[in-house]
Design an enzyme around this catalytic site. Structure first.
Site, PDB file in Angstrom:
ATOM      1  N   SER A   1       0.815  -1.214   0.000  1.00 53.42           N
ATOM      2  CA  SER A   1       0.000   0.000   0.000  1.00 53.42           C
ATOM      3  C   SER A   1       0.848   1.263   0.000  1.00 53.42           C
ATOM      4  CB  SER A   1      -0.912   0.018   1.228  1.00 53.42           C
ATOM      5  OG  SER A   1      -1.565  -1.219   1.393  1.00 53.42           O
TER       6      SER A   1
HETATM    7  N1  SAH Z   1      -0.478  -5.279   3.981  1.00 47.92           N
HETATM    8  C1  SAH Z   1       0.247  -5.535   2.739  1.00 47.92           C
HETATM    9  C2  SAH Z   1      -0.502  -5.081   1.495  1.00 47.92           C
HETATM   10  C3  SAH Z   1      -1.528  -6.008   1.201  1.00 47.92           C
HETATM   11  S1  SAH Z   1      -2.223  -6.113  -0.423  1.00 47.92           S
HETATM   12  C4  SAH Z   1       1.616  -4.916   2.741  1.00 47.92           C
HETATM   13  O1  SAH Z   1       1.963  -4.188   3.678  1.00 47.92           O
HETATM   14  O2  SAH Z   1       2.363  -5.176   1.795  1.00 47.92           O
HETATM   15  C5  SAH Z   1      -3.540  -7.193   0.070  1.00 47.92           C
HETATM   16  C6  SAH Z   1      -3.087  -8.585   0.420  1.00 47.92           C
HETATM   17  O3  SAH Z   1      -4.233  -9.282   0.917  1.00 47.92           O
HETATM   18  C7  SAH Z   1      -2.584  -9.388  -0.792  1.00 47.92           C
HETATM   19  O4  SAH Z   1      -1.325  -9.893  -0.526  1.00 47.92           O
HETATM   20  C8  SAH Z   1      -3.638 -10.481  -0.943  1.00 47.92           C
HETATM   21  O5  SAH Z   1      -3.099 -11.702  -1.429  1.00 47.92           O
HETATM   22  C9  SAH Z   1      -4.145 -10.625   0.478  1.00 47.92           C
HETATM   23  N2  SAH Z   1      -5.484 -11.220   0.606  1.00 47.92           N
HETATM   24  C10 SAH Z   1      -6.598 -11.025  -0.138  1.00 47.92           C
HETATM   25  N3  SAH Z   1      -7.620 -11.755   0.324  1.00 47.92           N
HETATM   26  C11 SAH Z   1      -7.151 -12.441   1.405  1.00 47.92           C
HETATM   27  C12 SAH Z   1      -7.728 -13.373   2.321  1.00 47.92           C
HETATM   28  N4  SAH Z   1      -9.016 -13.777   2.235  1.00 47.92           N
HETATM   29  N5  SAH Z   1      -6.943 -13.875   3.296  1.00 47.92           N
HETATM   30  C13 SAH Z   1      -5.648 -13.504   3.419  1.00 47.92           C
HETATM   31  N6  SAH Z   1      -5.036 -12.637   2.587  1.00 47.92           N
HETATM   32  C14 SAH Z   1      -5.789 -12.096   1.592  1.00 47.92           C
END
Ligand code: SAH
Length: 212
Positions: free
Chosen positions: A60
């Site tokens: 993000s």
């Molecule tokens: N917090 C992260 C950014 C996340 S992007 C950082 O600091 O880099 C969103 C993330 O959520 C992605 O990696 C995606 O694979 C994950 N995601 C989406 N749906 C999910 C779920 N149901 N359970 C776990 N992870 C999930």
């Protein structure tokens, strides 16, 4: 411009954009974002933008990380659940501000990379697993705080159930391609009090089976 100078510029930018909590600013200053972005994007690590991390996912934008962290109102004794480990950057920022972070990611490859970074940085208060985060982490519940970093179309009830009484959950709500907003949900007498905070764009929270 040196990495250090870029970092200072970013912190000033965050301040100007409404990040007033000095503990949050200091945590952002102490976590090197360049360790969380893929090599081709290294020169943009301290730009205020989201960057690709593989599997179609992104780390993000620093302003969004800072505002969501600030909205959580963290205390240093708290137990925090993060959904969507991604690069591990947000988890590393949270880990500076609370007792322990539990984080769940559905892509095993991203999770493995994130865990390698936590080891390199010698961050010892993060526990990470691969799984469907929309179900939370019942074995570790209740949590004082929950941060969801992928957009949900509906309030994930399993997560609200795992929030402690008086706890706070911060999450982006809305559909892909449509308006999304970050909401803060407070659990009072078992009921949800919802505040709408600011507009965002996140990748979707995908429930169900894990990808390979
Ligand atoms: N917090 C992260 C950014 C996340 S992007 C950082 O600091 O880099 C969103 C993330 O959520 C992605 O990696 C995606 O694979 C994950 N995601 C989406 N749906 C999910 C779920 N149901 N359970 C776990 N992870 C999930």
């Amino acid at each position: 411009m040196s990495g250090e100078a870029r970092k200072i510029r970013l912190i000033m930018d965050l301040r100007r954009s409404g990040v007033t909590d000095t503990r949050v600013l200091s945590a952002i200053e102490r976590v090197s974002r360049d360790l969380f972005v893929p090599e081709p994007f290294l020169d943009q690590a301290y730009e205020n933008t989201a960057l690709p991390i593989g599997q179609g996912q992104t780390v993000s934008q620093p302003l969004v990380v800072a505002l969501m962290t600030q909205a959580l109102e963290l205390g240093d004794r708290m137990k925090v659940l993060e959904i969507g480990t991604g690069s591990g950057y947000q988890a590393a920022v949270l880990a500076k501000l609370c007792r322990r972070v539990y984080t769940v990611e559905r892509y095993k490859a991203l999770l493995a990379e994130a865990e390698r970074r936590f080891r390199t940085l010698q961050v010892h208060n993060i526990t990470a697993i691969a799984g469907d985060g929309s179900r939370g982490w019942p074995e570790q519940a209740p949590f004082d705080r929950i941060l969801v970093t992928a957009a949900a179309e509906r309030m994930p009830s399993a997560l609200f159930d795992q929030l402690a009484e008086g706890g706070v959950m911060v999450l982006p709500m809305g559909c892909q391609g449509a308006e999304q907003e970050v909401q803060r949900v407070r659990k009072r007498d078992g009921k949800a009090e919802v505040e709408r905070l600011f507009p965002v764009r996140f990748v979707p929270l995908v429930a169900g089976d894990l990808p390979e």
